[in-house]
Design a protein around this motif. Structure first.
Motif, PDB file in Angstrom:
ATOM      1  N   GLY A 163     -64.239  -8.637   7.674  1.00 63.75           N
ATOM      2  CA  GLY A 163     -64.793  -9.450   8.744  1.00 63.75           C
ATOM      3  C   GLY A 163     -65.801  -8.734   9.616  1.00 63.75           C
ATOM      4  O   GLY A 163     -66.380  -9.342  10.518  1.00 63.75           O
ATOM      5  N   ARG A 164     -66.057  -7.467   9.346  1.00 62.40           N
ATOM      6  CA  ARG A 164     -67.008  -6.689  10.142  1.00 62.40           C
ATOM      7  C   ARG A 164     -68.313  -6.491   9.379  1.00 62.40           C
ATOM      8  O   ARG A 164     -68.339  -6.592   8.150  1.00 62.40           O
ATOM      9  N   PRO A 165     -69.408  -6.218  10.092  1.00 63.78           N
ATOM     10  CA  PRO A 165     -70.673  -5.928   9.396  1.00 63.78           C
ATOM     11  C   PRO A 165     -70.524  -4.710   8.500  1.00 63.78           C
ATOM     12  O   PRO A 165     -69.863  -3.734   8.866  1.00 63.78           O
ATOM     13  N   ILE A 191     -83.003 -11.970   1.874  1.00 64.98           N
ATOM     14  CA  ILE A 191     -82.145 -12.710   2.804  1.00 64.98           C
ATOM     15  C   ILE A 191     -80.802 -12.931   2.115  1.00 64.98           C
ATOM     16  O   ILE A 191     -80.739 -13.558   1.052  1.00 64.98           O
ATOM     17  N   VAL A 192     -79.733 -12.400   2.705  1.00 63.49           N
ATOM     18  CA  VAL A 192     -78.419 -12.443   2.034  1.00 63.49           C
ATOM     19  C   VAL A 192     -77.331 -13.022   2.939  1.00 63.49           C
ATOM     20  O   VAL A 192     -76.139 -12.789   2.712  1.00 63.49           O
ATOM     21  N   ASP A 193     -77.691 -13.787   3.950  1.00 64.02           N
ATOM     22  CA  ASP A 193     -76.707 -14.326   4.887  1.00 64.02           C
ATOM     23  C   ASP A 193     -75.693 -15.235   4.186  1.00 64.02           C
ATOM     24  O   ASP A 193     -75.991 -15.871   3.174  1.00 64.02           O
ATOM     25  N   ASP A 194     -74.501 -15.289   4.778  1.00 66.49           N
ATOM     26  CA  ASP A 194     -73.461 -16.241   4.368  1.00 66.49           C
ATOM     27  C   ASP A 194     -73.102 -16.120   2.891  1.00 66.49           C
ATOM     28  O   ASP A 194     -73.234 -17.077   2.112  1.00 66.49           O
ATOM     29  N   HIS A 249     -76.347 -18.252   1.516  1.00 59.47           N
ATOM     30  CA  HIS A 249     -75.467 -19.395   1.246  1.00 59.47           C
ATOM     31  C   HIS A 249     -75.144 -19.530  -0.247  1.00 59.47           C
ATOM     32  O   HIS A 249     -75.277 -20.603  -0.832  1.00 59.47           O
ATOM     33  N   ASN A 250     -74.724 -18.434  -0.838  1.00 66.10           N
ATOM     34  CA  ASN A 250     -74.212 -18.448  -2.202  1.00 66.10           C
ATOM     35  C   ASN A 250     -72.751 -18.001  -2.183  1.00 66.10           C
ATOM     36  O   ASN A 250     -72.084 -18.057  -1.132  1.00 66.10           O
ATOM     37  N   ARG A 251     -72.246 -17.546  -3.323  1.00 63.59           N
ATOM     38  CA  ARG A 251     -70.861 -17.064  -3.410  1.00 63.59           C
ATOM     39  C   ARG A 251     -70.827 -15.613  -3.890  1.00 63.59           C
ATOM     40  O   ARG A 251     -69.899 -15.185  -4.557  1.00 63.59           O
ATOM     41  N   ILE A 252     -71.851 -14.872  -3.526  1.00 61.77           N
ATOM     42  CA  ILE A 252     -71.987 -13.509  -4.031  1.00 61.77           C
ATOM     43  C   ILE A 252     -70.928 -12.606  -3.409  1.00 61.77           C
ATOM     44  O   ILE A 252     -70.840 -12.483  -2.185  1.00 61.77           O
ATOM     45  N   THR A 253     -70.141 -11.974  -4.269  1.00 60.48           N
ATOM     46  CA  THR A 253     -69.139 -11.007  -3.817  1.00 60.48           C
ATOM     47  C   THR A 253     -69.541  -9.580  -4.192  1.00 60.48           C
ATOM     48  O   THR A 253     -69.238  -8.644  -3.463  1.00 60.48           O
ATOM     49  N   ALA A 268     -77.970  -5.572   7.746  1.00 60.74           N
ATOM     50  CA  ALA A 268     -77.162  -5.768   8.949  1.00 60.74           C
ATOM     51  C   ALA A 268     -76.433  -7.104   8.935  1.00 60.74           C
ATOM     52  O   ALA A 268     -75.459  -7.291   9.666  1.00 60.74           O
ATOM     53  N   ARG A 269     -76.884  -8.030   8.107  1.00 60.31           N
ATOM     54  CA  ARG A 269     -76.265  -9.355   8.045  1.00 60.31           C
ATOM     55  C   ARG A 269     -75.187  -9.460   6.971  1.00 60.31           C
ATOM     56  O   ARG A 269     -74.627 -10.534   6.769  1.00 60.31           O
TER      57      ARG A 269
END
Length: 260
Positions: free
Chosen positions: A185-187, A144-147, A125-129, A171-172
């Motif tokens: 939009g894909r993994p 953990i790198v979700d969202d 839940h950060n803004r990492i690009t 995978a996330r």
């Protein structure tokens, strides 16, 4: 009561008080050690400090953190960057929570100094690009790198390949944007193209197009120069032809008659 008895009656409580203060100083962090807006508590099981700075409206990582911090919570703040060696002095840090912040990118030395001890790293839940290709290379922690709005490129592909022990985390990773538009939009693990070679091919193609453009310009200039010179030569020749013939002098005519 003698003077000795009086002194002993006062010295023993003082000694006990001083001993208590020393023990408190050794066992509990002082107010000056704990960053402003944070709560520091001793963890008797991990023999270190739990430092909680959650929801403290922090915009940057506190510059002075207790060196014996084992658990550091910086979640739900407004931290926008993780400077290189930001946690370098925390040699016993085991868990770092940076979730729900505004981090946009990670450099090579973002987690320098804590690679050997860190067990859990929460960056969700950060803004990492984007990240440096070696940002996670030496980490043994569960990451953990979700969202995060990842941009899937060569650097991220190299960083993910360095997370072999974090297959679940990799995978996330979802591509918010990508060098390949059909991957958005894909993994990220679904990308079966070597993006580093793709970037190299794109660079080579751009260089080839540039060289061809310069070559075409040179050829065009040479053709234009030759044609322009031919036109100038033709005009000059026509000019010479248009000039009147030079009349012969009388002496020259007499000489010719004499010879004949």
């Amino acid at each position: 009561m003698t003077l000795l008895d009086l002194w002993l009656s006062h010295s023993i409580p003082m000694c006990l008080l001083l001993q208590s203060l020393v023990l408190m100083a050794l066992c509990f962090p002082s107010a000056s050690m704990c960053p402003k807006g944070c709560i520091c508590q001793l963890d008797p099981h991990l023999h270190g400090l739990n430092v909680t700075c959650s929801q403290s409206r922090l915009k940057e990582i506190p510059p002075t953190l207790p060196v014996n911090t084992v658990l550091l919570r910086l979640d739900h703040n407004q931290i926008g960057a993780v400077p290189d060696q930001a946690f370098h002095g925390l040699r016993v840090l085991r868990e770092l929570n940076l979730s729900y912040n505004a981090v946009e990118t990670l450099g090579e030395g973002a987690f320098s100094g804590i690679e050997g001890t860190l067990q859990v790293l929460d960056l969700s839940h950060n803004r990492i690009t984007s990240v440096h290709k070696d940002a996670f290379a030496r980490l043994k922690a569960r990451v953990i790198v979700d969202d995060n709005p990842w941009h899937c490129d060569c650097a991220l592909q190299q960083a993910i390949s360095g997370m072999a022990h974090n297959h679940e985390a990799a995978a996330r990773v979802l591509c918010r944007s990508s060098e390949l538009h059909d991957q958005e939009g894909r993994p990220f693990l679904a990308v079966d193209t070597d993006l580093c070679n793709l970037a190299k091919r794109t660079t080579d193609y751009a260089m080839l197009v540039t060289m061809f453009g310069w070559f075409a310009m040179v050829i065009s200039y040479v053709v234009y120069y030759v044609r322009q010179n031919q036109e100038d030569a033709r005009r000059h020749l026509e000019y010479l032809k248009s000039l009147p013939s030079k009349p012969k002098k009388p002496d020259e005519a007499d000489d010719i008659s004499t010879v004949v």
